[in-house]
Design a protein around this motif. Structure first.
Motif, PDB file in Angstrom:
ATOM      1  N   SER A  87     -17.087  25.254  35.503  1.00 38.75           N
ATOM      2  CA  SER A  87     -17.164  26.511  36.244  1.00 38.75           C
ATOM      3  C   SER A  87     -18.522  26.663  36.913  1.00 38.75           C
ATOM      4  O   SER A  87     -18.625  27.237  38.006  1.00 38.75           O
ATOM      5  N   ALA A  88     -19.565  26.130  36.286  1.00 38.23           N
ATOM      6  CA  ALA A  88     -20.886  26.183  36.912  1.00 38.23           C
ATOM      7  C   ALA A  88     -20.897  25.344  38.191  1.00 38.23           C
ATOM      8  O   ALA A  88     -21.453  25.758  39.221  1.00 38.23           O
ATOM      9  N   TRP A 127     -18.327  24.721  39.997  1.00 40.82           N
ATOM     10  CA  TRP A 127     -17.511  25.466  40.970  1.00 40.82           C
ATOM     11  C   TRP A 127     -18.335  26.570  41.611  1.00 40.82           C
ATOM     12  O   TRP A 127     -18.337  26.749  42.831  1.00 40.82           O
ATOM     13  N   ALA A 128     -19.077  27.316  40.767  1.00 38.43           N
ATOM     14  CA  ALA A 128     -19.905  28.397  41.287  1.00 38.43           C
ATOM     15  C   ALA A 128     -20.940  27.849  42.266  1.00 38.43           C
ATOM     16  O   ALA A 128     -21.191  28.429  43.327  1.00 38.43           O
ATOM     17  N   ALA A 135     -15.422  23.573  30.364  1.00 40.17           N
ATOM     18  CA  ALA A 135     -15.270  24.942  30.857  1.00 40.17           C
ATOM     19  C   ALA A 135     -16.590  25.460  31.422  1.00 40.17           C
ATOM     20  O   ALA A 135     -16.640  26.005  32.531  1.00 40.17           O
ATOM     21  N   VAL A 136     -17.670  25.279  30.671  1.00 40.57           N
ATOM     22  CA  VAL A 136     -18.951  25.831  31.100  1.00 40.57           C
ATOM     23  C   VAL A 136     -19.470  25.117  32.353  1.00 40.57           C
ATOM     24  O   VAL A 136     -19.747  25.751  33.386  1.00 40.57           O
TER      25      VAL A 136
END
Lengths: 417, 323
Positions: free
Chosen positions: B310-311, B313-314, B306-307
């Motif tokens: 998403s990082a 992705w960002a 998750a962390v």
């Protein structure tokens, strides 16, 4: 802005990890008041003999780290695989005994953190499994058979108890415990021993409630009274409010800091364990060590167990005297030839195991590990742990006890007079 | 999904990516052409993510590098198996019967199935995660280094979808790598040692069938253990334009974390390190199964996914793609 997402995820996770246990802990259960006497009586009356659960043992005796014996018990040394710390067995045990012999396991359990899975069904059926990294050590007592199985070395130890050993009520389990006392590593047994030591030098009180393994419990506190030299600050026993079973046992040292001994259930179930839990057959290909226990061997082992507990059995040792009483008890042992190492103190388990080292190394190690002590008795060296301290005088006497360094010196002075 | 279904989607969306990996020269003219084409039918729209994933998968597993990694992994059980066979050929036991050596190794001579567990225990600390780190680290950065990333993004697939396809491919590789070790070990174990009733760690015997089932579960647990590292590698991969840098950084991170996990003074952070519960797969061999560390492991891996997912992705969606 999108970087906020991973940060938020991490933040939420951190908050959850931090807060959930805190929330779960808050709110000690509301239980009807109970006096210490009632609670002790409840423990004594407790007739729970069917249960299973997980026990976490945490021992921190404050022993200095010796080369070759790391803390152990910690999961997940990534490069370690299944190699557990066997440093302290290496010298004495290799080639002679099967790794499944229970006494060795007890030594390992004397330090660090361990997880046990226990199941009991009456006095004749017990199972204790020590959960290790990618391995397991099982102790199974079923009727007259006592089995231990060490999966790391795939070896089995089997002992058959003698007929008639089961006589004597509670001691019925004794023959089961003979080879290992592993079944003693439960909060119940620890509590029993602590209560047996209660006398007029001890104060017993009830101090609030707690939740242990999801069950409501009263907290019984045992404190040494008028024992300035004792290293024990207090013993705290969480007793199940429902059926009087001790669920958690904590021994706090006077020096403060972490508990020296912390044994507690993390999961407990008072239902009848599955009968197959206690079935054991030596697996194919396993190395089996057979041992027939006659009455004598059993008795000797029992005596040894008592000695280890530092109780009455001590007086059987030659040249041993017990000084003081109650919590201030100090054992005096005369060592033949004044050897520095060699004899084990009453806390035999805690001995650093200096056997097999050459003397110069032993000497420098000794000097590193101990402090000098002086008094009317002469000079000596003190080996300190959080619980048990040992004073070895230069003229070959050993004083040991759960008392401070000053207490040992005092005892030695008195003995010298 | 049949071949006929995918053919058109591969023609519209899949093809550019497939050829991109073959080389920028071939992709150059095809990319803009694909972008110029109008979006396909609703069915194709639905299948497109799978098409992208499929082409990624084919590209990854067709690389010699990937195949070589899998071969190296498959060689480990062969080595371990032969070593154990030679050492015990005189009737002795491994490690002097004192339980030394890698986990489960003492059991191998009794049951070939244990070679699977030994091999996984041997490869899990380093070999397996290293290969995963290489694949994950190369996923985005490798495209950027080869100058093919922008062509991938020119296709109407979107960056998020590309990232998902890349991560899914890495996940498939995690499973494939674990299975490569497990199957190779199973074959070698069955060949060199007897197989049959399995003795669990608690000393309880179970049938060979149940043993196999537990083995499959263990392989899945091991593959799942690698997901956190895969996400970490993907994130690192979005940070740089050099595939080699990303691979080295990921593997370096792995080693660092592994070392930190062995330092007793840092025990406070240990439960949050992704390799900390890796060896929990052994708990599946207890009777009854001890689930706590297994669940902790899965939870921890999910947290890392998750962390760092998403990082990544960002990072990728904000990134200026220049190469």
């Amino acid at each position: 802005m999108r970087y906020g997402v991973p940060i938020a995820v991490a933040g939420v996770a951190a908050a959850t990890i931090g807060l959930v246990p805190a929330l779960a802990d808050s709110g000690d259960p509301d239980l009807p008041k109970i006096t210490a006497e009632e609670l002790v009586a409840k423990m004594a009356e407790s007739d729970v003999d069917q249960m299973s659960g997980n026990v976490k043992i945490n021992t921190d005796l404050g022993l200095p780290a010796l080369p070759g014996s790391s803390g152990g018990g910690d999961r997940g040394g990534p490069f370690g695989g299944g190699d557990r710390d066997r440093g302290d067995e290496g010298e004495s045990g290799k080639g002679e005994e099967s790794p499944a012999v229970p006494q060795k396991k007890l030594m390992e359990l004397a330090s660090g953190e361990h997880l046990l899975r226990v199941a009991t069904d009456g006095p004749d059926k017990q199972r204790v499994s020590v959960v290790e990294d990618a391995a397991e050590y099982s102790f199974i007592h079923n009727g007259k058979d006592v089995w231990t199985y060490d999966s790391a070395s795939n070896s089995v130890f089997h002992a058959e108890a003698p007929k008639g050993a089961g006589k004597g009520g509670d001691k019925g389990g004794a023959h089961g415990k003979v080879p290992g006392d592993l079944a003693d590593l439960t909060p119940q047994e620890a509590a029993k021993k602590a209560l047996a030591a209660v006398d007029k030098t001890t104060s017993v009180s009830v101090d609030g409630t707690a939740k242990v393994a999801g069950r409501d419990a009263h907290q019984l506190v045992i404190k040494p009274k008028a024992a300035a030299d004792s290293t024990v600050e207090s013993i705290r026993i969480a007793v199940d409010a429902d059926n009087g079973t001790p669920l958690k046992f904590t021994l706090t040292p006077k020096g403060g800091g972490k508990a020296v001994i912390d044994i507690g259930y993390t999961k407990v179930d008072f239902g009848k364990p599955d009968a197959s839990t206690f079935d054991f057959k030596a697996p194919k290909g396993a190395e089996v060590t057979e041992k027939k226990l006659d009455g004598r061997a059993g008795k000797m082992a029992e005596e040894r167990a008592e000695k280890q507990a530092g109780k009455s059995g001590l007086s059987d040792l030659s040249g041993l005297q017990v000084l003081g009483e109650g919590w201030n008890t100090v054992a005096e042992i005369e060592m033949p030839g004044g050897a520095m190492f060699g004899a084990e103190g009453p806390g035999g388990k805690e001995g650093p195991g200096g056997k097999g080292m050459d003397s110069s190394m032993a000497k420098s190690l000794m000097e590193g590990l101990t402090d000098e002590a002086k008094g009317e008795f002469g000079t000596g060296r003190v080996f300190e742990t959080k619980l048990v301290n040992v004073l070895i005088t230069d003229d070959g006497k050993v004083y040991a006890g759960a008392v401070t360094k000053d207490g040992l010196v005092k005892a030695a002075n008195q003995a010298a007079k | 999904m049949s071949r006929a279904d995918t053919a058109p989607s591969a023609a519209s969306a899949g093809k550019p990516e497939a050829s991109v990996a073959a080389g920028p020269v071939a992709a150059g003219p095809a990319g803009p052409a694909a972008a110029a084409r109008a979006p396909g039918s609703p069915l194709r729209e639905l299948l497109r993510p799978l098409g992208l994933f499929r082409s990624e998968l084919v590209t990854t597993f067709r690389r010699w590098r990937t195949l070589a990694l899998l071969l190296v992994l498959m060689a480990v059980p062969v080595l371990v198996g032969i070593a154990v066979k030679i050492e015990t050929s005189d009737g002795g036991s491994v490690g002097g019967g004192e339980g030394d050596g890698p986990a489960f190794i003492a059991q191998v001579t009794n049951n070939g199935l244990f070679l699977v567990f030994t091999s996984l225990a041997v490869t899990l600390p380093f070999f397996l995660p290293m290969t995963v780190g290489m694949i994950a680290g190369d996923s985005i950065a490798g495209e950027a280094a080869g100058g093919t990333l922008r062509y991938l993004l020119v296709a109407p697939a979107g960056r998020t979808r590309l990232l998902l396809a890349k991560y899914a491919t890495t996940v498939v590789f995690c499973v494939a790598a674990t299975l490569a070790v497990a199957l190779s070990a199973l074959a070698v174990g069955a060949l060199l040692f007897p197989v049959g009733e399995v003795t669990l760690l608690s000393g309880t015997p179970v049938s060979f069938g149940e043993g196999l089932l537990r083995t499959l579960l263990i392989a899945l647990a091991v593959a799942a253990s690698l997901l956190g590292l895969a996400a970490l590698g993907l994130f690192v991969s979005t940070m740089t334009n050099s595939g080699v840098t990303a691979m080295a950084a990921t593997v370096g991170l792995l080693i660092t974390v592994q070392i930190v996990d062995t330092i007793p003074q840092l025990h406070a952070v240990h439960p949050y390190l992704f390799p900390h519960y890796w060896l929990s797969f052994g708990d599946l061999l207890r009777d009854p199964v001890y689930w706590d560390p297994l669940l902790k492991n899965l939870g921890l891996q999910a947290l890392y996914v998750a962390v760092f997912g998403s990082a990544a992705w960002a990072r990728l969606t904000n990134k200026d793609i220049t190469a």
